[in-house]
Design a protein around this motif. Sequence first.
Motif, PDB file in Angstrom:
ATOM      1  N   MET A 194      11.962 -14.071  -2.038  1.00 15.93           N
ATOM      2  CA  MET A 194      12.730 -13.092  -2.807  1.00 15.93           C
ATOM      3  C   MET A 194      12.056 -11.730  -2.823  1.00 15.93           C
ATOM      4  SD  MET A 194      14.413 -14.835  -6.096  1.00 15.93           S
ATOM      5  CE  MET A 194      14.760 -16.569  -6.059  1.00 15.93           C
ATOM      6  N   TYR A 195      10.750 -11.733  -2.675  1.00 19.40           N
ATOM      7  CA  TYR A 195      10.022 -10.456  -2.732  1.00 19.40           C
ATOM      8  C   TYR A 195       9.499 -10.024  -1.372  1.00 19.40           C
ATOM      9  CZ  TYR A 195      10.025 -10.433  -7.828  1.00 19.40           C
ATOM     10  OH  TYR A 195      10.385 -10.393  -9.151  1.00 19.40           O
ATOM     11  N   THR A 201       1.354 -18.123 -15.643  1.00 19.93           N
ATOM     12  CA  THR A 201       0.801 -17.319 -14.546  1.00 19.93           C
ATOM     13  C   THR A 201       1.275 -15.875 -14.667  1.00 19.93           C
ATOM     14  OG1 THR A 201       1.428 -19.220 -13.179  1.00 19.93           O
ATOM     15  CG2 THR A 201       0.405 -17.361 -12.046  1.00 19.93           C
ATOM     16  N   ALA A 258       0.346 -13.103 -11.860  1.00 12.73           N
ATOM     17  CA  ALA A 258      -0.493 -12.748 -10.715  1.00 12.73           C
ATOM     18  C   ALA A 258       0.227 -11.729  -9.845  1.00 12.73           C
ATOM     19  CB  ALA A 258      -0.795 -13.998  -9.893  1.00 12.73           C
ATOM     20  N   TYR A 275      16.239 -14.421 -14.110  1.00 12.68           N
ATOM     21  CA  TYR A 275      16.134 -13.045 -13.643  1.00 12.68           C
ATOM     22  C   TYR A 275      15.966 -12.111 -14.832  1.00 12.68           C
ATOM     23  CZ  TYR A 275      17.507 -14.826  -9.145  1.00 12.68           C
ATOM     24  OH  TYR A 275      17.539 -15.526  -7.979  1.00 12.68           O
ATOM     25  N   ALA A 297      10.112 -19.307 -13.863  1.00  8.20           N
ATOM     26  CA  ALA A 297       9.676 -18.112 -13.131  1.00  8.20           C
ATOM     27  C   ALA A 297      10.524 -16.937 -13.591  1.00  8.20           C
ATOM     28  CB  ALA A 297       9.838 -18.333 -11.636  1.00  8.20           C
ATOM     29  N   LEU A 298       9.859 -15.922 -14.108  1.00 10.07           N
ATOM     30  CA  LEU A 298      10.571 -14.722 -14.516  1.00 10.07           C
ATOM     31  C   LEU A 298      10.577 -13.778 -13.312  1.00 10.07           C
ATOM     32  CD1 LEU A 298       8.947 -14.243 -18.051  1.00 10.07           C
ATOM     33  CD2 LEU A 298      11.056 -15.457 -17.466  1.00 10.07           C
ATOM     34  N   MET A 299      11.739 -13.556 -12.749  1.00  7.82           N
ATOM     35  CA  MET A 299      11.827 -12.791 -11.507  1.00  7.82           C
ATOM     36  C   MET A 299      12.626 -11.509 -11.716  1.00  7.82           C
ATOM     37  SD  MET A 299      10.328 -14.847  -9.218  1.00  7.82           S
ATOM     38  CE  MET A 299      10.885 -14.388  -7.573  1.00  7.82           C
ATOM     39  N   TRP A 341       4.050 -12.500  -9.723  1.00  7.92           N
ATOM     40  CA  TRP A 341       4.475 -13.878  -9.969  1.00  7.92           C
ATOM     41  C   TRP A 341       4.182 -14.211 -11.419  1.00  7.92           C
ATOM     42  CZ3 TRP A 341       7.404 -17.675  -8.844  1.00  7.92           C
ATOM     43  CH2 TRP A 341       7.058 -19.014  -9.053  1.00  7.92           C
ATOM     44  N   PHE A 392      10.563 -18.456  -3.835  1.00  8.46           N
ATOM     45  CA  PHE A 392      10.283 -17.299  -4.711  1.00  8.46           C
ATOM     46  C   PHE A 392       9.600 -16.190  -3.922  1.00  8.46           C
ATOM     47  CE2 PHE A 392      10.491 -20.861  -7.704  1.00  8.46           C
ATOM     48  CZ  PHE A 392      11.392 -20.354  -8.627  1.00  8.46           C
ATOM     49  N   LEU A 396      -3.039 -20.204  -6.285  1.00 12.22           N
ATOM     50  CA  LEU A 396      -1.728 -20.244  -6.917  1.00 12.22           C
ATOM     51  C   LEU A 396      -0.761 -21.056  -6.080  1.00 12.22           C
ATOM     52  CD1 LEU A 396      -0.948 -16.583  -7.908  1.00 12.22           C
ATOM     53  CD2 LEU A 396      -1.331 -18.497  -9.447  1.00 12.22           C
ATOM     54  N   ARG A 397       0.081 -21.803  -6.746  1.00 11.78           N
ATOM     55  CA  ARG A 397       1.154 -22.462  -6.005  1.00 11.78           C
ATOM     56  C   ARG A 397       2.437 -21.696  -6.300  1.00 11.78           C
ATOM     57  NH1 ARG A 397       5.056 -26.912  -6.011  1.00 11.78           N
ATOM     58  NH2 ARG A 397       5.065 -27.088  -8.262  1.00 11.78           N
ATOM     59  N   VAL A 398       2.875 -20.914  -5.335  1.00 12.35           N
ATOM     60  CA  VAL A 398       4.117 -20.193  -5.497  1.00 12.35           C
ATOM     61  C   VAL A 398       5.110 -20.750  -4.474  1.00 12.35           C
ATOM     62  CG1 VAL A 398       5.238 -17.944  -5.518  1.00 12.35           C
ATOM     63  CG2 VAL A 398       2.819 -18.120  -6.119  1.00 12.35           C
ATOM     64  N   PRO A 399       6.147 -21.465  -4.947  1.00 16.64           N
ATOM     65  CA  PRO A 399       7.114 -22.031  -3.991  1.00 16.64           C
ATOM     66  C   PRO A 399       7.693 -20.935  -3.089  1.00 16.64           C
ATOM     67  CG  PRO A 399       7.488 -22.900  -6.190  1.00 16.64           C
ATOM     68  CD  PRO A 399       6.474 -21.798  -6.332  1.00 16.64           C
ATOM     69  N   SER A 453      10.236 -28.576 -11.070  1.00 12.34           N
ATOM     70  CA  SER A 453       8.959 -27.938 -11.384  1.00 12.34           C
ATOM     71  C   SER A 453       9.109 -26.454 -11.697  1.00 12.34           C
ATOM     72  CB  SER A 453       7.980 -28.120 -10.221  1.00 12.34           C
ATOM     73  OG  SER A 453       8.420 -27.409  -9.085  1.00 12.34           O
ATOM     74  N   HIS A 454      10.112 -25.807 -11.108  1.00 11.95           N
ATOM     75  CA  HIS A 454      10.304 -24.384 -11.343  1.00 11.95           C
ATOM     76  C   HIS A 454      11.788 -24.078 -11.528  1.00 11.95           C
ATOM     77  CE1 HIS A 454       6.367 -24.413  -9.362  1.00 11.95           C
ATOM     78  NE2 HIS A 454       6.134 -23.261  -9.962  1.00 11.95           N
ATOM     79  N   ALA A 455      12.079 -23.203 -12.454  1.00 12.72           N
ATOM     80  CA  ALA A 455      13.441 -22.698 -12.606  1.00 12.72           C
ATOM     81  C   ALA A 455      13.327 -21.180 -12.701  1.00 12.72           C
ATOM     82  CB  ALA A 455      14.088 -23.274 -13.856  1.00 12.72           C
ATOM     83  N   THR A 456      14.398 -20.489 -12.364  1.00 11.66           N
ATOM     84  CA  THR A 456      14.344 -19.030 -12.320  1.00 11.66           C
ATOM     85  C   THR A 456      15.144 -18.407 -13.438  1.00 11.66           C
ATOM     86  OG1 THR A 456      14.326 -19.203  -9.924  1.00 11.66           O
ATOM     87  CG2 THR A 456      14.765 -17.024 -10.840  1.00 11.66           C
TER      88      THR A 456
END
Lengths: 134, 165
Positions: free
Chosen positions: B163-164, A32, A34, A11, A55-57, A41, B160, B154-157, A6-9
Motif C-alpha cells: 500500500m505504501y 508498533t 515504526a 484507514y 493496522a492504522l493506515m 507502520w 500493507f 518487524l513483521r509487516v505483512p 492477525s491483522h485488520a486495517t
Amino acid sequence: MLKHLSHATVYVLNHDSAIEFYTQKLGLELRTDARMGDFRWVTVGVPGQPELEIALMEPKPGMVFDEETAAALRTLVKKGALGGGAFDTDDCEATYQELKARGVQFRGAPKKEVYGLATVFTDDSGNFFSLTQR
Amino acid sequence: MSEPSRVDRSQLTLVEQGWSRFYGGLLAARRRGAHDLSVLERLRRVRATLETQPGEPIDLEAMARAAYFSKFHFLRLFRQAYGETPARCLARLRLERARRLLETTDRSVTDICFAVGYESLASFSHSFRQYAGTPPQRYRRRWIALPRPAGPVLRVPSCFVAMYS
C-alpha cells in the motif's frame, strides 16, 4: 486451515491523531510505531488480545492506490461512510460512560438489541465502530 | 492437458541447468507437442526463465525462439502481456538482482556485474545508476548506513507494505 486473523486495517487520516485517539481515548495498546522511509507502520490492539493487531493506515498513492483512489478513500473515511468493526465489552453502559468521558463521540446511548446491548462510536477520522455487549 | 505439465516439469529442470541445455529441452518439448500450449503459457515460460536466470546471456531472438514465435511477434505479444519489452524486463530483473546482491552479500561490484549478466562494468554502473539513482558502490554504502531497528525484526505483512510502495 486458517489459524486466526492477525491483522485488520482501519484507514485513518492522520497517524499522530489516530494514535492519540486509539490509545488515550479508546484505551488500546500501541503495538508498533515504526518508520521505514515514507512508510509508517502503526498498529494498535486490545489489551489481552495479542493475536490481533489493527493496522492504522493512511490512504496514500502507491502500488495499491492511485492518487484518485487514495483521495476517494480519504473522503469516504472523513464522511463517516466506512465501518471499522465491532468491539465487545462485558458492560456496554459502563464502557459507554467511560469512553464518553474521555471524549469519544457516540451516535447515541446503548440500545437493547436482540443479542444484547449496542451503541456506535466514531474514531477521530470518521470510522464508525460498534460497541456491543452480548 | 497432460502434455503441458510434462513440458513444465522438463522446463523446471532446465531452468536449473541453464540456458545451454534449455534449447535441447525445448526441442524435446516441441516433439512432445509443446507448440500447442497457449500463447500466454509460452510467454509465461520465457518470463519465468528470465526471472529465475536473469544472469544468463539471452537475446530477443533466443527468447522468441524459446516461445516459438518470430522475433517481432514475440516482442509485440510480450509487451502486450506484461506492459514492458522483453529487453526492459530482463534489464529490470538483472538490476533488481544486482541490488539484492549489493544489499545482502559482500561480493565486489565487478563480480555482481558479471553475475547478473552484464558484460561491461561501465554499462552496468550506468544502468544501475539509472535504476537506483546512485552508482552501485555508493548504493551499497548508503544501504549499510541505513538505520536499523535495534529490537526484533518487524513483521509487516506484504499487503500493507504494498500500500505504501
